[in-house]
Design an enzyme around this catalytic site. Sequence first.
Site: not given
Lengths: 506, 361, 244, 420, 151
Positions: B11-13, B176
């Site tokens: 999952g990420c930003a 990221h």
Amino acid sequence: MPRSLVPPAFFVERVTTRCIKCGVCVRQCGFSVHAQAEPYGEVVSTEENCVGCQRCVVFCPTRALRIMENVHSVRQHPNWTAGVIHDIQKQAETGGIILGSMGCDKDYPIYFDRLALNASQVTNPAIDPLREPMEVRTYLGSKAPRVEVKRSGVTFRLQKPMPIGIKLETPIMFAAMSFGSISKNVCEALAKAATELGTLFNTGEGGYHADLRKYAANSIVQVASGRFGVDKEYLEVARVIEIKMGQGAKPGIGGHLPGEKMTWEVARTRMIPKGTDAISPAPHHDIYSIEDLKQLIDTLKEVTDYKKPISVKVAAVHNVAAIASGIARAGADIITIDGMKGGTGAAPKVVRNEIGIPIEVAIAAVDQRLREEGIRDEVSLVASGGIRCSADVLKAICLGADAVYIGTAALVALGCHLCGKCYTGKCSWGIATQDEYLSRRVNPELGVKRLVNLVNAWTLEIKEVIGAMGINAIESLRGNRLHLRGIGLNEVELKVLGVKPAGESM
Amino acid sequence: MLEGWVRIPSGCAIAGIINQNGQAFSGEMIARAMTVMHDRSNGLGGGFAGYGIYPEMKEAYAFHVLAQDKTGISQVDELFKENFTVILKEPLPTRRTAGVAGTPFLMRYFLQPQKENADADQLVAATTLQINKHIGGTFVLSGAKNMGVFKGVGYPEDIAAFFRLDEYKGYLWTGHGRFPTNTPGWWGGAHPFSLLDVTLVHNGEISSYGANRRYLESQGYHMTLQTDSEAIAYACDFLHRRHQLPWEIIAKVFAPPHWWEIDRMPAEERELAVALRRTYGSLLMNGPFSIIVGFAGGMMALNDRLKLRSLVAAQNEEWVFVASEEAAIRAVCPEPESVWYPKGGEAVIQLVKENVECHAA
Amino acid sequence: MQTQLIDACGLHYQSLNAYIRKAAGNGFQHYTLRNVNGQRFIGAGLSRSIRITIHGTPGNNLAAMLDGAHIEVFGNAQDGVGNTMNDGRVIIHGNASDTVGYGMRGGEIYIRGRVGCRVGIHMKAGLEKSPVIVVGGSAGDFLGEYMAGGCIVLLGENLTPAESVGKYIGTGMHGGTIYIRGEVPRDRLSQEVKVEYVRFEEDVKLQECLEPFAKAFAETFRFTEAFSKITPVGHRPFGSLYAH
Amino acid sequence: MKYLVIGCSSAGIHAMEAIRQKDATGEITCLTKEQDLPYGRPLISYWLEGKIREEKMSLRPQEFFDRLGIRLCTGVEAVRLDLANRSVLTATGQSFTYDRLFLGCGGKPIVPPIEGLKAVPHFFFHTLADVKKIKLLVTPEDKVLIIGGGLIGLKAAESLTSLNARVTVVDLAPHLLSSIMGAGAAYMVQEAICAQGVEVKLNNSVAAVRMIGPRELAVTLKDGVQLMVNHLVVAVGVAPNLDLVQGTALSHRRGLLVDQHMQTNISGVYAGGDMVEFREMLSGQQKVVGIVLNAAMQGRVAGYNMAGFPLAFDGSMVCNSLNLFATNIVTMGESTAAGENKEILVSRPAPGVYRELVFRDGRLCGATLINDAERAGILRHLIYKQVEVDEVKEGLLAKTPQLLEIPFARWDEYYRDLTA
Amino acid sequence: MKRVYCNEKYCVNCHLCEIYCLAAHSPAPDLIKAFSPSDGIRPVARIQVEESRPRSMAVSCRHCLHPLCADSCISGALTKDPNTGIVLSDPEKCVACWSCLSVCSIGAIRKGFVAGRPVSVKCDLCQGREIPACVEACPNQALTYEDRGEN
């Protein structure tokens, strides 16, 4: 010939307290097993005739009948099983090739059943197919190597037209089954169901009965070595033309419609004498090499002015990957690979049971080979031969198929119980027969409903499963072998199938 | 197991900032934006891509390379010597930062193709793929003109500090922060992924990975990292560089309209849509994702067609921002003129103005 | 009627055939093709009222699936003449190679010279159609294999029957008739056929087949010897091959 | 609109039902001289045999008349018809006016010219009153002579036998039931009758009769034989009842004449049933066909036309079914005898079963079926529609009739609505 | 009104319509009991399958607009219900003269027994059931129950 040494294969059990002597079984049996001297008289059975089709069992209103396999207590022997003994006795009595119908009934591993599908959990979500759009539409035909677009203002236009693509609303088509091997009513049910489902049916090699041409927009017409029914109109009305090079149930041998099923209507459609055996030999006599196949593909394209995709159907044999590569390079738009579990109306049992390879490994090998050669997009791949359920469809697509054909499954939907006696023309279910007394048993309207229900149900299941995988368009499943895991397969099998063993992560 | 050998979902930003006028701004800004989204990451990966950061060397191919050991570096040196003239080779400037450990060797090269190569890009791409595939433990963070990727294991703000982003200026930055759900990351496995000037930051996971990957493999790409992000990056390269498709069209390949929508389109538009799905169906990115693709001269932010991941966009004067969360944007631009929420499959494509001199290639 | 003259020299078959199809759509009915050499599929699928005259050596599958057009060749033809032909007429002033009239469903093929192997195999009849192949010279093996209808006439001009025809005549034959001039040695015939001997003057069908052939080549024929008339023994050549 | 219906048997009932279907409001009045609700005439023998109770004999229940809003006047005999004033006078002097009049007066027994008949007591076998009288007067072992071996005579013989009377039947014809069947079938019937002890005298008739004692009559037959009997039943047939018509402008021959709408020569006056004569379909001749089906159909046609809805009657055809001494007899069409261009085929598919089919020009024109009524209506339909059946004759003769026997090509034409 | 129609093309000659009709009109609707009733008289099916191989067809009452059977009925036992259109036979009034059998143009009326008396029996469209038993039992949908407009 003196008394046959082959005991009856089935045992008819009639519960006399339940039997109301109504005679339904008598009238329904296509093989004259049951008999009754007078209406409502005693019913007697001749078990030698029974093929185990279960028509009487299903129709008996009081459930008074049971047809069971006749378990002969020959001494248990791993080599000399009852089946082997009976085949020898049968051949000793007749001197003939043992015929069989439907698919291979030997106990080979079913790879479909040793492949497990994946689902999403947490890190990527499953999609609920009840609420979200799930797309299973599939196009068949060769693809452009690339799309070229032209910008005009803020919009874009296609610069070159695409090769002809055949739209399927579900990746399930009805396999080639000829008028002759199956009744006209069954042909009609398949044709109409395909039309309702937005998919295609295949005429098989028996030509096109004039009454069915109204469904031509959803048809694949076959050109087989016997060339039955092949004229310009036949080719022009079809959506796709399929050259039948082989059939999974009987690789290396041709079609054979026994004279028992050659009624005047079938004969007229095929343009051969009534009562004759319709023979389409293994080879096309104008194809003895791959360049000859190209020549026939080109001929068909010329005749139809390059408007029809050409499919080539081959049986899955040991060298199928290389063969498929050759077919792709010969200019076919679609390649159909028919696995060894595919059905047939009549084939020598030895051929049906012993020749070919299962569709799972064939499609995996072909897909991999074409990808390696960079020509996978030049053809569509259709898998057939032993597709039994939606899971098989999903797995075939994961292994690399664009779409599948179902033949046996469609017939089962219409009542077939796999008794395997299609070649007698006496099918009690009215499917593989031309006997008018029997063929009326398939009411096309009812048949259409059953077929549509079946394919719709499978399609729903497919949506359900790909939704579980977090996929909402079937193209994301195609060749996506990461969604498969092998269970109980050895390393070589895993390698051929291109899948990882269960338990191994992404 | 080592990342790169197994597939690790994550999952990420993500965030991206572009100045339409091509005006360069400090990498500190993107780092600040990412910091707000700290909780979307788990410290196992952070990274940034900056465009226009090497104006004085803009005609050379800038390579950021990491290696687990020195032999990797010397193998890279050997490989470069075959086809390029090395204008400059130096360690990538870093600073010691708490929260960043296990630092690999990090090198920066500026290269010039030796002979007048008809397709220098192809050579650079091939070289990149070759290093990633054949030189064990060695990985090209980026290899293109006037841009660079900075990434590693750690929180984004730590990675930014480590790579001294505040010392770079570019007209476009993407960032990221990573939350892999499996074994600790590897520096190469962090985002952005890049091939030539195309970089990708990605949030979400692609269920179609297997299909995408096999298609790209049959087109000559080798998946080193086994991640869906890598596949998207290569798909961008394939469609944009090799098939010459504009980003608007690429968005339609990754997140095409549904068939029922296509069926209702006017004929010409429909033909194109059908052609794209038929031809590039295997590149449909299925499953939840939001991505920001950076490239020389612009960026594209895109959501999956069901809008299963978050993405917000904002605009203020010549600035355009995209991020997983609005707060990230407000951290660097408190009062944007407009804020909007792109629909599923609706790409935000922002290029620098045409007359602005900032393009690398 | 306007005739289109086409110099086929160096033309690929696709362009040649596309041109004819297009011109036919524009109303041209008659084509004379010169310098033909190897172009395949000439006339493929063309329908009635189109006439094509060919000078040279047309390529494989000439007149394949022909649907009523008339084709005349001054020269030799290659393999697959009249493949799955449905209707129309093909006249060849020279020879033709293998598989002439494969799966032929209707129409006529007249070949002045020799033909190769597997000629007239899978010929059919019905739906008010009955195809005819007449060959002036000799034929190779497997003549009329799997034949189910129609008529093949082999004249074997200036040859003895042993010279004019190959082996395995009518293997798997289950319909139709083959006429061969002279008494064919029995060992050339398959198990599935029977033979009787008829005089030309007495056999109306034979005369009907030959009349247009003679007309096509502007010749008259007189036959002193009888013809071998070959027909299938039964409708089910392989009926007893199987155990049920 | 005022409708007046005289007679409340099949014809009258169906006329009224039809009127009401097409005219919801018109006033319908029905006069019948019978005291009770209309009953089925043929049921009188069943009553006499005790097989049916009187209250079950009504053709329609009171509810039927109530529902249709019919003013039913029982016991009212119409005696005079005033066409000019459109009115009917009853025996009690009541007058009923009408706009439309339907005459369904039926038939009345024929009285043969026998010397002394008028002077001696004798029975008819026509109304419930007749059989009630028989029941009262005939006692077991009484000798009864029945004059007439037709349908009525034999039904009388059957019921009298069931009362243990000793019955003799005398008929002029060479065989029984000569008006509806040929000799072959009649012998079978005769056998069944004789087996029950009935004496049958054929080619004979009663020449004279006289009373010789209080329950004793001396009968002299044509052949000179003298019989002593206790009772005499006259059953030589029924003729149209034209009592009301006589002396009016209504034209009649043997029966009242009507057009295809069942209208008489006087506008507004319609008739149907046993009192009219009409074109018989097979022969094309004007005939009185006194059967229930005919009366019902004619009554309905008349009713529709009276209510202004045009409907045509396409012709009458004989069709009978009756049981005599446990023997069922069905006859239809031209079943009596050989004629020109006729082919008669006979089969006996089972013991006691007799089937005689008469063909003309490849079409069925008549049938006699004994103990063979199963699906006989199919044969009637074939006759009625004059379907060509040449190629299926044998099948018709051998098996119970089936629709599937009818040539498939003609299927649609005759049974269109049957199949999907 | 709704009637039972038989599509002859798809009648498979199973006679299940007869069997289920019979059971539906038996005192004991169970099939086995219906076929061996206590009084020994098996009820008669009101639908009948004709057989002329290969063809077969189930025949039952058309409930004609002007039913000949009712017209010819001497006892008033047969009547067409003015509301439902169903032609019914009243076993209490029937005297078994078989006039109806001799006029029904499709042979849909049969000889039967009710309470030990011979009477005519015929299709009553299974009053009380939504779909007549014969239609329900037809395995091939050769029998349909539909309204084709006429009364």
